[in-house]
Scaffold this active site. Structure first.
Site, PDB file in Angstrom:
ATOM      1  N   HIS A 288      -9.321  -1.973  -5.372  1.00 58.01           N
ATOM      2  CA  HIS A 288      -8.082  -2.443  -4.422  1.00 58.01           C
ATOM      3  C   HIS A 288      -7.107  -3.371  -4.956  1.00 58.01           C
ATOM      4  O   HIS A 288      -5.842  -3.214  -4.678  1.00 58.01           O
ATOM      5  CB  HIS A 288      -8.621  -2.816  -3.082  1.00 58.01           C
ATOM      6  CG  HIS A 288      -7.454  -3.082  -1.976  1.00 58.01           C
ATOM      7  ND1 HIS A 288      -7.003  -1.934  -1.523  1.00 58.01           N
ATOM      8  CD2 HIS A 288      -6.736  -4.148  -1.684  1.00 58.01           C
ATOM      9  CE1 HIS A 288      -6.090  -2.512  -0.463  1.00 58.01           C
ATOM     10  NE2 HIS A 288      -5.926  -3.998  -0.829  1.00 58.01           N
TER      11      HIS A 288
ATOM     12  N   HIS B  68       0.743  -1.192   0.019  1.00 60.60           N
ATOM     13  CA  HIS B  68       0.050  -0.142   0.101  1.00 60.60           C
ATOM     14  C   HIS B  68       0.767   1.247  -0.020  1.00 60.60           C
ATOM     15  O   HIS B  68       0.329   2.195  -0.694  1.00 60.60           O
ATOM     16  CB  HIS B  68      -0.848  -0.158   1.228  1.00 60.60           C
ATOM     17  CG  HIS B  68      -1.897  -1.178   1.201  1.00 60.60           C
ATOM     18  ND1 HIS B  68      -2.736  -1.482   2.367  1.00 60.60           N
ATOM     19  CD2 HIS B  68      -2.292  -1.986   0.272  1.00 60.60           C
ATOM     20  CE1 HIS B  68      -3.381  -2.646   1.995  1.00 60.60           C
ATOM     21  NE2 HIS B  68      -3.051  -2.920   0.862  1.00 60.60           N
TER      22      HIS B  68
ATOM     23  N   HIS C 194      -1.068 -11.174  -5.000  1.00 62.46           N
ATOM     24  CA  HIS C 194       0.255 -10.805  -5.151  1.00 62.46           C
ATOM     25  C   HIS C 194       1.095 -11.796  -5.519  1.00 62.46           C
ATOM     26  O   HIS C 194       2.242 -11.270  -6.061  1.00 62.46           O
ATOM     27  CB  HIS C 194       0.736 -10.452  -3.553  1.00 62.46           C
ATOM     28  CG  HIS C 194      -0.025  -9.317  -2.692  1.00 62.46           C
ATOM     29  ND1 HIS C 194       0.070  -8.189  -3.263  1.00 62.46           N
ATOM     30  CD2 HIS C 194      -0.776  -9.283  -1.476  1.00 62.46           C
ATOM     31  CE1 HIS C 194      -0.518  -7.385  -2.462  1.00 62.46           C
ATOM     32  NE2 HIS C 194      -1.258  -8.064  -1.591  1.00 62.46           N
TER      33      HIS C 194
ATOM     34  N   ASP D  45      -3.277  -2.730  -5.038  1.00 60.48           N
ATOM     35  CA  ASP D  45      -2.122  -3.789  -4.817  1.00 60.48           C
ATOM     36  C   ASP D  45      -1.269  -4.121  -6.117  1.00 60.48           C
ATOM     37  O   ASP D  45       0.087  -4.276  -5.866  1.00 60.48           O
ATOM     38  CB  ASP D  45      -2.771  -5.208  -4.411  1.00 60.48           C
ATOM     39  CG  ASP D  45      -3.122  -5.175  -3.038  1.00 60.48           C
ATOM     40  OD1 ASP D  45      -2.917  -4.379  -2.189  1.00 60.48           O
ATOM     41  OD2 ASP D  45      -4.103  -6.181  -2.733  1.00 60.48           O
TER      42      ASP D  45
END
Length: 308
Positions: A238, A81, A265, A242
């Site tokens: 979001h 973030h 991720h 990321d």
């Protein structure tokens, strides 16, 4: 966009880690041209062991967050973030002092980081900024996730998600990543999690700092946050946040399109790894402003990047 940047003064943030529940403070400090982004664990006193460069080669784990470490196994969790905010603000060089193992989660988005950075003047450092220009497609599939880099004349992120929850379902968003778009469309999208997974996460040492102030918490049919969502598609926004944080681990900004389908991720990391392993798929370039866009890209010897 053509020159490297840093900040003109220190910027400080404090809070708890969403996974460790440990309090920590971070200080963003100006850094010299060409130094990139690095973390320094100030609670580790040995100056030869406490610095971690924010580079995909230093990714230690992608389980529920991005964790980077150095050769001495000194690590920092949940860097994505903060890195996304630095990415969105178009900053190249910053040293990040941190006195604990995890970046504070703050409100679960990048907005507070972004606002803090905007309060400080961003400094043009006068040296050319380098870009990774995608020349050929790179495709990665892992489990049910897909990611790809394809050529484009801008940085475009296309993210798609599919969750079996009535508030999420299938969501898709494609957006050019620049300062204004990131600030206005992406930066306030908060991280989210499912209440049913809480016990398992806690047993593994994750999610210990989750609160309704820093995470969208979903029950079987609704969310627990009384303030509701910032947007109905906050979840896919979001994911894009990321992605921006993870792409910052490339060291250089990318000219190309990144597509993510049901990703996270891990697939972001695998895509970067695959990109750099395929040296004919990209070119390191500089962009000269003030001349015709089709002629303003100057190629750099790629081997300089490969050997770093």
């Amino acid at each position: 966009m053509s020159k490297q940047t840093t900040i003109d003064s220190d910027i400080k943030f404090m809070g708890i880690g969403v996974h460790t529940n440990s309090k920590s403070s971070i200080i963003l400090k100006p850094s010299d041209p060409g130094t990139g982004i690095s973390f320094k664990r100030t609670d580790i006193k040995d100056p030869n062991k406490n610095t971690i460069n924010a580079n995909y080669k230093n990714v230690k784990s992608t389980y529920y967050c991005t964790e980077i470490s150095n050769e001495f196994d000194v690590s920092v969790l949940t860097v994505e973030h903060l890195l996304a905010a630095i990415f969105g603000a178009n900053i190249d060089n910053i040293e990040i002092l941190i006195d604990g193992p995890e970046v504070p989660i703050l409100d679960g988005s990048s907005k507070i980081f972004m606002d803090g950075i905007q309060d400080s003047k961003i400094v043009n450092q006068g040296q050319a900024r380098k870009f990774i220009k995608i020349l050929k497609p790179i495709v990665v599939n892992h489990n049910n996730a897909h990611a790809s880099f394809t050529p484009n004349d801008k940085l475009i992120v296309d993210a798609q998600i599919d969750f079996k929850h009535q508030l999420i379902g299938k969501q898709k968003m494609e957006i050019e990543i620049n300062h204004d778009n990131f600030l206005n469309e992406i930066s306030n999208a908060r991280t989210f999690g499912f209440l049913e997974h809480a016990e398992k996460l806690h047993s593994m040492g994750y999610g210990l700092g989750v609160t309704l102030s820093n995470t969208i918490v979903l029950t079987d049919k609704n969310i627990m946050n009384t303030g509701g969502l910032n947007s109905t598609d906050e979840f896919v926004r979001h994911k894009i946040l990321d992605i921006c944080g993870d792409l910052k681990l490339a060291d250089y900004r990318i000219i190309g399109k990144f597509t993510s389908i049901c990703g996270g991720h891990n697939i972001n990391y695998l895509a970067l790894k695959e990109l750099f392993e395929n040296k004919d798929s990209w070119q390191l370039v500089e962009i000269d402003e003030g001349i015709e866009p089709s002629k303003n890209i100057r190629h750099i010897e790629q081997q300089k990047l490969v050997n770093q």
